[in-house]
Design a protein around this motif. Structure first.
Motif, PDB file in Angstrom:
ATOM      1  N   ALA A   1      55.923  87.250  52.966  1.00  0.00           N
ATOM      2  CA  ALA A   1      56.091  85.943  53.614  1.00  0.00           C
ATOM      3  C   ALA A   1      54.915  85.645  54.536  1.00  0.00           C
ATOM      4  CB  ALA A   1      57.402  85.918  54.391  1.00  0.00           C
ATOM      5  N   ARG A   2      54.392  86.671  55.186  1.00  0.00           N
ATOM      6  CA  ARG A   2      53.264  86.475  56.109  1.00  0.00           C
ATOM      7  C   ARG A   2      51.985  86.105  55.366  1.00  0.00           C
ATOM      8  NH1 ARG A   2      52.380  87.859  61.358  1.00  0.00           N
ATOM      9  NH2 ARG A   2      54.422  88.880  61.444  1.00  0.00           N
ATOM     10  N   ILE A   3      51.791  86.642  54.177  1.00  0.00           N
ATOM     11  CA  ILE A   3      50.547  86.373  53.438  1.00  0.00           C
ATOM     12  C   ILE A   3      50.740  85.277  52.392  1.00  0.00           C
ATOM     13  CG2 ILE A   3      49.708  88.717  53.802  1.00  0.00           C
ATOM     14  CD1 ILE A   3      50.511  89.404  50.981  1.00  0.00           C
ATOM     15  N   GLY A   4      51.907  84.654  52.362  1.00  0.00           N
ATOM     16  CA  GLY A   4      52.138  83.526  51.473  1.00  0.00           C
ATOM     17  C   GLY A   4      52.388  83.881  50.024  1.00  0.00           C
ATOM     18  N   MET A   5      52.883  85.082  49.751  1.00  0.00           N
ATOM     19  CA  MET A   5      53.156  85.491  48.367  1.00  0.00           C
ATOM     20  C   MET A   5      54.641  85.579  48.072  1.00  0.00           C
ATOM     21  SD  MET A   5      50.293  88.391  47.464  1.00  0.00           S
ATOM     22  CE  MET A   5      51.138  88.741  45.925  1.00  0.00           C
ATOM     23  N   GLY A   6      55.472  85.141  48.998  1.00  0.00           N
ATOM     24  CA  GLY A   6      56.907  85.191  48.765  1.00  0.00           C
ATOM     25  C   GLY A   6      57.316  84.291  47.617  1.00  0.00           C
ATOM     26  N   GLY A   7      58.341  84.725  46.863  1.00  0.00           N
ATOM     27  CA  GLY A   7      58.833  83.929  45.756  1.00  0.00           C
ATOM     28  C   GLY A   7      57.937  83.907  44.543  1.00  0.00           C
ATOM     29  N   THR A   8      57.137  84.941  44.343  1.00  0.00           N
ATOM     30  CA  THR A   8      56.234  85.004  43.196  1.00  0.00           C
ATOM     31  C   THR A   8      56.570  86.199  42.314  1.00  0.00           C
ATOM     32  OG1 THR A   8      54.583  86.345  44.368  1.00  0.00           O
ATOM     33  CG2 THR A   8      54.392  83.940  44.540  1.00  0.00           C
ATOM     34  N   VAL A   9      56.152  86.117  41.060  1.00  0.00           N
ATOM     35  CA  VAL A   9      56.368  87.210  40.118  1.00  0.00           C
ATOM     36  C   VAL A   9      55.610  88.459  40.560  1.00  0.00           C
ATOM     37  CG1 VAL A   9      55.878  87.965  37.753  1.00  0.00           C
ATOM     38  CG2 VAL A   9      56.866  85.698  38.159  1.00  0.00           C
ATOM     39  N   ILE A  10      54.419  88.281  41.083  1.00  0.00           N
ATOM     40  CA  ILE A  10      53.601  89.424  41.516  1.00  0.00           C
ATOM     41  C   ILE A  10      54.281  90.178  42.642  1.00  0.00           C
ATOM     42  CG2 ILE A  10      51.396  90.080  42.552  1.00  0.00           C
ATOM     43  CD1 ILE A  10      50.098  87.784  41.092  1.00  0.00           C
ATOM     44  N   ALA A  11      54.868  89.458  43.582  1.00  0.00           N
ATOM     45  CA  ALA A  11      55.545  90.106  44.705  1.00  0.00           C
ATOM     46  C   ALA A  11      56.714  90.954  44.221  1.00  0.00           C
ATOM     47  CB  ALA A  11      56.024  89.052  45.703  1.00  0.00           C
ATOM     48  N   ILE A  12      57.514  90.401  43.314  1.00  0.00           N
ATOM     49  CA  ILE A  12      58.654  91.165  42.786  1.00  0.00           C
ATOM     50  C   ILE A  12      58.172  92.390  42.019  1.00  0.00           C
ATOM     51  CG2 ILE A  12      60.700  91.060  41.328  1.00  0.00           C
ATOM     52  CD1 ILE A  12      60.761  88.046  41.789  1.00  0.00           C
ATOM     53  N   ALA A  13      57.114  92.226  41.219  1.00  0.00           N
ATOM     54  CA  ALA A  13      56.596  93.344  40.431  1.00  0.00           C
ATOM     55  C   ALA A  13      56.073  94.463  41.335  1.00  0.00           C
ATOM     56  CB  ALA A  13      55.491  92.856  39.503  1.00  0.00           C
ATOM     57  N   ILE A  14      55.402  94.096  42.413  1.00  0.00           N
ATOM     58  CA  ILE A  14      54.922  95.116  43.355  1.00  0.00           C
ATOM     59  C   ILE A  14      56.096  95.843  44.000  1.00  0.00           C
ATOM     60  CG2 ILE A  14      53.704  95.459  45.550  1.00  0.00           C
ATOM     61  CD1 ILE A  14      51.826  93.194  44.734  1.00  0.00           C
ATOM     62  N   GLY A  15      57.131  95.088  44.362  1.00  0.00           N
ATOM     63  CA  GLY A  15      58.315  95.720  44.932  1.00  0.00           C
ATOM     64  C   GLY A  15      58.966  96.689  43.968  1.00  0.00           C
ATOM     65  N   HIS A  16      59.082  96.304  42.712  1.00  0.00           N
ATOM     66  CA  HIS A  16      59.661  97.196  41.709  1.00  0.00           C
ATOM     67  C   HIS A  16      58.775  98.412  41.475  1.00  0.00           C
ATOM     68  CE1 HIS A  16      62.368  93.905  39.726  1.00  0.00           C
ATOM     69  NE2 HIS A  16      62.804  94.306  40.906  1.00  0.00           N
ATOM     70  N   THR A  17      57.473  98.215  41.519  1.00  0.00           N
ATOM     71  CA  THR A  17      56.545  99.338  41.337  1.00  0.00           C
ATOM     72  C   THR A  17      56.741 100.387  42.429  1.00  0.00           C
ATOM     73  OG1 THR A  17      54.912  97.892  40.298  1.00  0.00           O
ATOM     74  CG2 THR A  17      54.115  99.988  41.170  1.00  0.00           C
ATOM     75  N   ILE A  18      56.924  99.930  43.656  1.00  0.00           N
ATOM     76  CA  ILE A  18      57.151 100.869  44.768  1.00  0.00           C
ATOM     77  C   ILE A  18      58.439 101.655  44.559  1.00  0.00           C
ATOM     78  CG2 ILE A  18      57.659 101.000  47.245  1.00  0.00           C
ATOM     79  CD1 ILE A  18      55.812  98.583  47.618  1.00  0.00           C
TER      80      ILE A  18
END
Length: 270
Positions: A132-149
């Motif tokens: 949310a701070r870097i403006g990537m919330g609500g994106t496919v990339i953000a979810i994919a990074i979360g799943h990767t972790i």
């Protein structure tokens, strides 16, 4: 002495009670699958078992609804990206962990395995504030990074175990014949650890496809995965469409596992 021998035989041959208990547990685990599939073909307008008749209306409603299809497409994008990131990062992490000896090795290994201990919801909340701070919330990339972790620890364990079964002297022999370190890895080690890479990638894909908590926090109107769409549907309405979606997920999982098994057999025969 005779009683000791009989006791050891009993341990080696657990007998009928243990086998019966194992079959009961297997039936208990399979019961939801055996119920949800017939319900998905029900002619009733509500969830009921046994179904009063046969109908494909819920599959038509599922596959003919643009919102469900959009959720499937988002889940495929997220799961594919997560699987690729997981395989690349886990491979790069497993190589030094297995082949090198350095002072902070235990610490780094512990950090890589930390997501197994930390609850997923804690990880999701932390990632929500970061993206949310870097403006990537609500994106496919953000979810994919979360799943990767979330998936990374298992992938690192799988690939580390696979690399430990590969003799490092094979790489040394290739380099002694003129190959660079990268060429030795690409032509010798990489084909040998391919089964582990495939296993880690499939596990990452399936886990990402079904994961709910991360997309709930990191998703948005334009990045709603199938798991989130199912969650919202269950919260708002209860109808057999959910059973059709669940059957679709079961079939997808079975197909991927069968394909992976056939691929491994093909590589073994090659």
């Amino acid at each position: 002495m005779g009683s000791d021998v009989m006791g050891s035989d009993a341990l080696l041959n657990p007998g009928l009670p243990v086998r019966v208990f194992a079959w009961i547990m297997l039936a208990f685990l399979m019961a939801p699958v055996l119920i949800i599939i017939p319900v998905s073909f029900s002619s009733a307008q509500y969830l009921s078992f046994p179904p009063p008749g046969f109908s494909l209306q819920w599959y038509e409603r599922f596959l003919g609804n643009k919102d469900w299809l959009a959720a499937i497409w988002v889940s495929i994008q997220v799961a594919t990206l997560s699987a690729v990131l997981t395989v690349i990062i886990a491979t790069l992490a497993a190589i030094p962990l297995v082949r090198s000896d350095f002072s902070r090795k235990t610490l780094i290994y512990g950090l890589l395995l930390a997501p197994m201990i930390v609850p997923v919801i804690i990880t999701a909340i932390a990632l929500y504030f970061i993206f949310a701070r870097i403006g990537m919330g609500g994106t496919v990339i953000a979810i994919a990074i979360g799943h990767t972790i979330v998936v990374m620890p298992i992938a690192v364990v799988v690939l580390s175990a696979t690399l430990q079964g590969v003799d490092s002297r094979l790489e040394n022999a290739a380099m002694s014949l003129g190959a660079s370190r990268f060429q030795a890895f690409r032509r010798v080690t990489l084909p040998l650890i391919a089964p582990g890479i495939i296993s880690a990638g499939l596990f990452a894909f399936l886990t990402s496809f079904d994961e709910l908590v991360i997309p709930l926090f990191l998703g948005g109107p334009n990045a709603q995965t199938l798991a989130v769409r199912i969650w919202n549907s269950v919260m708002l309405e209860i109808e057999p469409t959910i059973a059709a979606v669940s059957t679709f997920l079961i079939a997808l999982t079975v197909l991927i596992m069968v394909a992976a098994n056939l691929l491994k057999k093909a590589r073994r025969w090659a």
